[in-house]
Design a protein around this motif. Structure first.
Motif, PDB file in Angstrom:
ATOM      1  N   TYR A 121       0.840  -1.207   0.000  1.00 42.59           N
ATOM      2  CA  TYR A 121       0.000   0.000   0.000  1.00 42.59           C
ATOM      3  C   TYR A 121       0.872   1.252   0.000  1.00 42.59           C
ATOM      4  N   SER A 122       0.460   2.225  -0.790  1.00 44.49           N
ATOM      5  CA  SER A 122       1.159   3.508  -0.806  1.00 44.49           C
ATOM      6  C   SER A 122       0.962   4.205   0.537  1.00 44.49           C
ATOM      7  N   GLY A 123       2.073   4.643   1.136  1.00 44.61           N
ATOM      8  CA  GLY A 123       2.001   5.287   2.442  1.00 44.61           C
ATOM      9  C   GLY A 123       2.429   4.378   3.572  1.00 44.61           C
ATOM     10  N   VAL A 124       2.547   3.074   3.282  1.00 46.06           N
ATOM     11  CA  VAL A 124       3.028   2.118   4.283  1.00 46.06           C
ATOM     12  C   VAL A 124       4.534   1.945   4.100  1.00 46.06           C
ATOM     13  N   LYS A 125       5.289   2.232   5.155  1.00 43.70           N
ATOM     14  CA  LYS A 125       6.748   2.134   5.099  1.00 43.70           C
ATOM     15  C   LYS A 125       7.198   0.674   5.162  1.00 43.70           C
ATOM     16  N   SER A 126       6.637  -0.056   6.112  1.00 44.28           N
ATOM     17  CA  SER A 126       7.014  -1.466   6.274  1.00 44.28           C
ATOM     18  C   SER A 126       6.015  -2.147   7.196  1.00 44.28           C
ATOM     19  N   THR A 127       6.087  -3.472   7.229  1.00 44.97           N
ATOM     20  CA  THR A 127       5.285  -4.250   8.172  1.00 44.97           C
ATOM     21  C   THR A 127       6.209  -5.211   8.908  1.00 44.97           C
ATOM     22  N   THR A 128       5.765  -5.652  10.048  1.00 49.35           N
ATOM     23  CA  THR A 128       6.550  -6.581  10.859  1.00 49.35           C
ATOM     24  C   THR A 128       5.795  -7.892  11.015  1.00 49.35           C
ATOM     25  N   ASN A 129       6.395  -8.964  10.520  1.00 47.05           N
ATOM     26  CA  ASN A 129       5.801 -10.282  10.672  1.00 47.05           C
ATOM     27  C   ASN A 129       6.125 -10.775  12.080  1.00 47.05           C
ATOM     28  N   PRO A 130       5.138 -11.024  12.920  1.00 45.63           N
ATOM     29  CA  PRO A 130       5.415 -11.384  14.317  1.00 45.63           C
ATOM     30  C   PRO A 130       6.174 -12.692  14.463  1.00 45.63           C
ATOM     31  N   PHE A 131       5.933 -13.629  13.559  1.00 48.91           N
ATOM     32  CA  PHE A 131       6.559 -14.948  13.702  1.00 48.91           C
ATOM     33  C   PHE A 131       8.040 -14.897  13.344  1.00 48.91           C
ATOM     34  N   ARG A 173       7.555  -9.429  23.445  1.00 48.25           N
ATOM     35  CA  ARG A 173       7.226 -10.588  22.641  1.00 48.25           C
ATOM     36  C   ARG A 173       6.319 -10.166  21.490  1.00 48.25           C
ATOM     37  N   PHE A 174       6.408 -10.879  20.405  1.00 51.50           N
ATOM     38  CA  PHE A 174       5.538 -10.654  19.248  1.00 51.50           C
ATOM     39  C   PHE A 174       4.563 -11.817  19.067  1.00 51.50           C
ATOM     40  N   VAL A 175       4.901 -12.935  19.688  1.00 54.90           N
ATOM     41  CA  VAL A 175       4.012 -14.091  19.736  1.00 54.90           C
ATOM     42  C   VAL A 175       3.867 -14.466  21.195  1.00 54.90           C
ATOM     43  N   SER A 176       2.625 -14.677  21.644  1.00 47.58           N
ATOM     44  CA  SER A 176       2.392 -14.975  23.057  1.00 47.58           C
ATOM     45  C   SER A 176       3.085 -16.272  23.463  1.00 47.58           C
ATOM     46  N   LYS A 177       3.296 -16.415  24.762  1.00 45.17           N
ATOM     47  CA  LYS A 177       4.011 -17.595  25.258  1.00 45.17           C
ATOM     48  C   LYS A 177       3.318 -18.896  24.898  1.00 45.17           C
ATOM     49  N   ALA A 182      -1.560 -16.172  20.152  1.00 47.79           N
ATOM     50  CA  ALA A 182      -1.791 -14.788  19.733  1.00 47.79           C
ATOM     51  C   ALA A 182      -0.489 -14.193  19.216  1.00 47.79           C
ATOM     52  N   ALA A 183      -0.631 -13.270  18.278  1.00 49.21           N
ATOM     53  CA  ALA A 183       0.545 -12.621  17.694  1.00 49.21           C
ATOM     54  C   ALA A 183       0.195 -11.183  17.341  1.00 49.21           C
ATOM     55  N   ILE A 184       1.198 -10.324  17.405  1.00 50.03           N
ATOM     56  CA  ILE A 184       1.000  -8.905  17.084  1.00 50.03           C
ATOM     57  C   ILE A 184       1.932  -8.509  15.944  1.00 50.03           C
ATOM     58  N   GLY A 185       1.318  -8.174  14.812  1.00 47.41           N
ATOM     59  CA  GLY A 185       2.078  -7.620  13.707  1.00 47.41           C
ATOM     60  C   GLY A 185       1.943  -6.104  13.735  1.00 47.41           C
ATOM     61  N   SER A 186       2.814  -5.424  13.053  1.00 47.37           N
ATOM     62  CA  SER A 186       2.726  -3.962  13.047  1.00 47.37           C
ATOM     63  C   SER A 186       2.833  -3.427  11.631  1.00 47.37           C
ATOM     64  N   VAL A 187       2.220  -2.264  11.449  1.00 50.09           N
ATOM     65  CA  VAL A 187       2.279  -1.562  10.170  1.00 50.09           C
ATOM     66  C   VAL A 187       2.879  -0.186  10.433  1.00 50.09           C
ATOM     67  N   SER A 188       3.985   0.119   9.797  1.00 51.23           N
ATOM     68  CA  SER A 188       4.643   1.422   9.950  1.00 51.23           C
ATOM     69  C   SER A 188       4.319   2.296   8.745  1.00 51.23           C
ATOM     70  N   PHE A 189       4.012   3.562   9.029  1.00 54.77           N
ATOM     71  CA  PHE A 189       3.607   4.491   7.982  1.00 54.77           C
ATOM     72  C   PHE A 189       4.704   5.507   7.682  1.00 54.77           C
TER      73      PHE A 189
END
Length: 858
Positions: A101-111, A228-232, A236-243
């Protein structure tokens, strides 16, 4: 002013279709302007010049990689078990889609990120094992070298002793060749040992360097061990989107695109929830609650006025004013950045005061028609008397709203300006559109019984007995005690901005917030960005050493769960850290942590003093809240000062304005107490849908001050001006209080109920931003109208007696006479105020009505 409004009312009555068409054209032009020039509405609440914005600007200039906003995408398995390989692939594919997507700098794969962290920690363990092995090997080699050196030293002593003996015996020449050979062997072995020692020394030095680097890296990993990016449990996992831009500048269309893609994601057995940083959008203004509020207002109008036509006129006027003001204001959204709540205040006020102001004029018109005044004459007089009071009362609301601009907070000033425009348009509608509609409706504004009894004023009763002094004292004491008790929770009022926990429980934002909180800790929802300005450029181990030193300083603070280095700027002078607090974004502990980190600066290090700055969404929310809290006292002083000046001019009194202002302060504090008890403490939470109590909306107190001040002055004018009029016409001061209350109470009661109904409709909005605004204004009107204006003020006026109207003569001479009630106009048209004249002229009134509008005969 009264004469001008009288003529305007007469004109609107005669040229009613012209006036109505003019308003239709105005709404059409506003609609065209809106369609052509409307801009994007943002959900961001920002204030330029805060500490957070300064740090953000520095990052954008020096460290672009760490700048820009970000948001979280929370993934959770529906089974509660760990993610499967296919599910991980689905998550990766969705994040990869966002990357395009235009405007998205990067994403983080939690795994992959979690695997990377695990590998880094494993590498540290492996590295330490290798270092330990290398140390053992070096120690063994050193031992061998030391043994060889001892043996060489012993051999050297033997050669030296043999040489000495040979020399003493005079046989040196005979053994010289043998001794030389032995010495050469010793020298060769020593050379070998020296080379071995040099190798060991070099290895030891390299090992020390590797150990230092490994230990620094290990220290950094230890600081971030709780991240953590993935729960113990792996569920559950948390990915991020940087703009590319900061969170407040990211286009809503981009955020919505991510939300839509997340909603449409089909990852088998996985729920995808979007955090509040991304999903927070423009709230819906009109919902079931607002519709119910308008229905209640219509019922009140119907009960008071007795006819469907009469009840419909104020509602129609409010809708006309609302259409013109909101569409007109939003036409400028392409030029000025509009916040999603900018128009909320305008809609609330435009609807509420639009109904009330038309009601005031309509009620006066009906009373005059029942006295026998001709249709057009009655419309003109109602516009010149009640319309004059409406203009003055509305002007106080407008002044209070425009004064929001003195806070120096752009979005708040714009909100006040839009609200002031809505009120101004409501006034214009009331004094032009409403008279035109009253002309069209004619005598049908009255019930059949009322039309049959036109001119009969014998049933009119005027109070001639004051309230008892004991009752007045009890009312004042109990009223103040009750309001003071309700206001007590306000002493613990905290301000903040909504986070995901404030949203509806079935919303994506709420689910994402709670999943992150339960699986990763509350601090995961409010990470803090700490930026350090180094004294000089740092690279390599020096940079690592400074990162560790600063990271440990930060980690030493209370309420810190983890510290993770983000990296350094290209010039090596700026270092950034992500700090995970132990509490959520709106918790007291997080607020304390941000203050402590700022107080920590400058940090003394081996390389000098390092300046720290704090940014991030949690930090920005605190800055906004504190800036608004600082603006509140200044704004309150300005508004209270204005109220005193305005009321002194209107009532020609010193004590009346003082009691009115004290009453306003009491009702304001009670409103703050009610808000704090319900939305912060969670009292009666089941009734008002407060599932997660939190700090109050940061800009709500300022709005409460402005709006409640204006409305309080409305009710004060319509009630106390009647008391002043009765006193001026010769009634004893205490009886004048009762007469003024008797005359103004019905219409103020109806107006207050309508106002409360409209505001209360917003309490059940889906938006966590709008709900407390609706409650605060509805509760504030309830307290001010029914407790302060209709109980406390009359009781206080009774106790003051004649002294209530004391006024210095020198001040009376220099102040203008605003004639709010249009008394001069009434004197020039005695039929409106003389019941006997009205009674004897009833037939003439009917004739005039036929002459002016044959179609509207009684």
């Amino acid at each position: 002013m009264a004469g001008l409004l009288y003529r305007l009312g007469r004109f609107a009555a005669r040229r009613h279709w012209t006036v109505i068409i003019a308003w239709v054209v105005i709404i059409a032009l506003a609609g065209v302007g809106f369609s052509l020039f409307k801009g994007t509405v943002s959900s961001a609440i920002t204030i330029p010049g805060t500490a957070t914005s300064k740090v953000t600007d520095e990052l954008a200039a020096k460290f672009p990689k760490a700048s820009g906003g970000s948001g979280s995408i929370v993934f959770a398995t529906t089974s509660g078990k760990a993610f499967t390989a296919d599910q991980k692939t689905g998550v990766a594919d969705l994040l990869k889609k966002f990357d395009g997507y235009s405007g998205v700098k990067s994403t983080t794969n939690p795994f992959t990120t979690q695997d990377s962290l695990t590998k880094q920690r494993d590498q540290v363990t492996t590295g330490r094992d290798k270092i330990a092995t290398a140390k053992t090997q070096l120690a063994d080699s050193q031992k061998q070298i030391d043994t060889g050196t001892s043996q060489l030293q012993a051999a050297q002593k033997q050669v030296d002793a043999a040489k000495a003996q040979a020399t003493a015996a005079g046989q040196l020449a005979a053994v010289q060749a043998q001794l030389a050979q032995q010495q050469a062997q010793i020298d060769a072995q020593k050379k070998t040992l020296d080379a071995g020692q040099a190798k060991i020394d070099s290895g030891t030095k390299d090992l020390a360097t590797q150990t230092t680097k490994l230990n620094l890296g290990a220290d950094l990993l230890d600081l971030s061990k709780n991240i953590r990016f993935v729960s113990k449990d792996g569920s559950a996992a948390i990915g991020s989107v940087s703009f590319d831009k900061d969170s407040f500048s990211v286009p809503p269309t981009l955020k919505q695109k991510i939300v839509d893609a997340s909603d449409d994601a089909t990852i088998q057995g996985v729920k995808v929830e979007v955090s509040n940083d991304i999903a927070q959008g423009v709230p819906s203004i009109v919902g079931p609650g607002e519709v119910v509020g308008v229905i209640v207002a219509a019922i009140v109008l119907l009960v008071m006025l007795g006819t469907i036509i009469g009840a419909g006129l104020p509602l129609l006027g409010a809708i006309v004013g609302l259409g013109a003001s909101v569409l007109g204001a939003m036409a400028f959204s392409g030029i000025v950045q509009f916040n999603s709540v900018t128009t909320v205040l305008g809609i609330m006020l435009g609807l509420a005061v639009g109904i009330d102001y038309s009601l005031f004029i309509l009620n006066r018109h009906r009373s005059q028609l029942k006295q026998g005044v001709g249709l057009h004459e009655s419309i003109g007089l109602a516009n010149g008397t009640s319309g004059n009071a409406v203009v003055f009362a509305g002007a106080t609301v407008i002044v209070a709203l425009l004064a929001l601009n003195i806070t120096g907070i752009p979005f708040l000033g714009l909100m006040g300006t839009v609200g002031a425009v809505a009120v101004a348009v409501a006034i214009l509608v009331a004094i032009s559109f409403t008279p035109a509609m009253m002309s069209i409706v004619g005598m049908k504004i009255l019930r059949k019984k009322e039309r049959a009894a036109i001119g009969n004023t014998a049933s009119t009763r005027v109070p001639n007995k004051p309230m008892s002094t004991v009752r007045a004292i009890v009312t004042v004491v109990l009223g103040i005690a009750v309001l003071g008790t309700i206001a007590l929770p306000a002493m613990q009022m905290r301000l903040g901005l909504p986070d995901g926990s404030s949203e509806a429980t079935d919303s994506s934002q709420y689910q994402a917030f709670k999943t992150a909180e339960n699986k990763f800790g509350a601090g995961q929802n409010g990470p803090i960005l700490v930026v350090a300005d180094l004294t000089k450029k740092a690279t390599g181990d020096d940079l690592l050493r400074q990162e560790v030193a600063l990271g440990k300083k930060i980690a030493e603070q209370d309420h810190v769960s983890a510290v993770a280095p983000i990296g350094a700027s290209t010039d090596g002078t700026v270092v950034a850290f992500q700090v995970i607090p132990t509490g959520g974004p709106s918790s007291v502990s997080t607020e304390d942590l941000i203050h402590n980190l700022r107080d920590l600066s400058p940090v003394s290090t081996a390389d000098g003093k390092v300046t720290l700055g704090v940014a991030g969404n949690a930090s920005a929310q605190i800055d906004v809240s504190e800036k608004l809290a600082q603006a509140l006292p200044i704004y309150l002083v300005v508004v209270v000062g204005l109220s005193l000046i305005i009321l002194i001019i209107v009532f020609r009194s010193i004590l009346v304005p003082l009691t009115a202002t004290l009453g306003f302060v009491l009702s304001l504090l009670a409103a703050f107490g009610g808000l704090t008890a319900i939305f912060q403490f969670g009292w009666l939470s089941a009734i008002f849908g407060v599932h997660d109590p939190a700090p109050l909306l940061s800009f709500l107190p300022v709005i409460e001050v402005g709006v409640l001040f204006g409305l309080a002055m409305d009710y004060q004018l319509f009630l106390v001006s009647g008391m002043r009029e009765a006193f001026a016409h010769g009634a004893p001061a205490k009886i004048a209080v009762q007469r003024g209350l008797h005359a103004g109470r019905p219409v103020v009661t109806a107006a207050a109920i309508i106002m409360m109904s409209v505001f209360a409709g917003f309490i059940f909005s889906d938006s966590s931003t709008i709900r407390p605004i609706g409650f605060g204004l509805a509760f504030g009107v309830l307290v001010d109208a029914f407790v302060v204006r209709m109980l406390l003020i009359p009781a206080a006026m009774h106790l003051l007696g004649k002294t209530a109207w004391w006024f210095p003569k020198w001040l009376d001479r220099i102040l203008p006479d605003v004639d709010v009630e249009g008394a001069k106009l009434e004197r020039s048209h005695p039929v409106a105020g003389d019941p006997s004249a009205a009674k004897h002229g009833a037939h003439g009134a009917h004739v005039a009505t036929h002459h002016e509008h044959p179609a509207h005969s009684a």
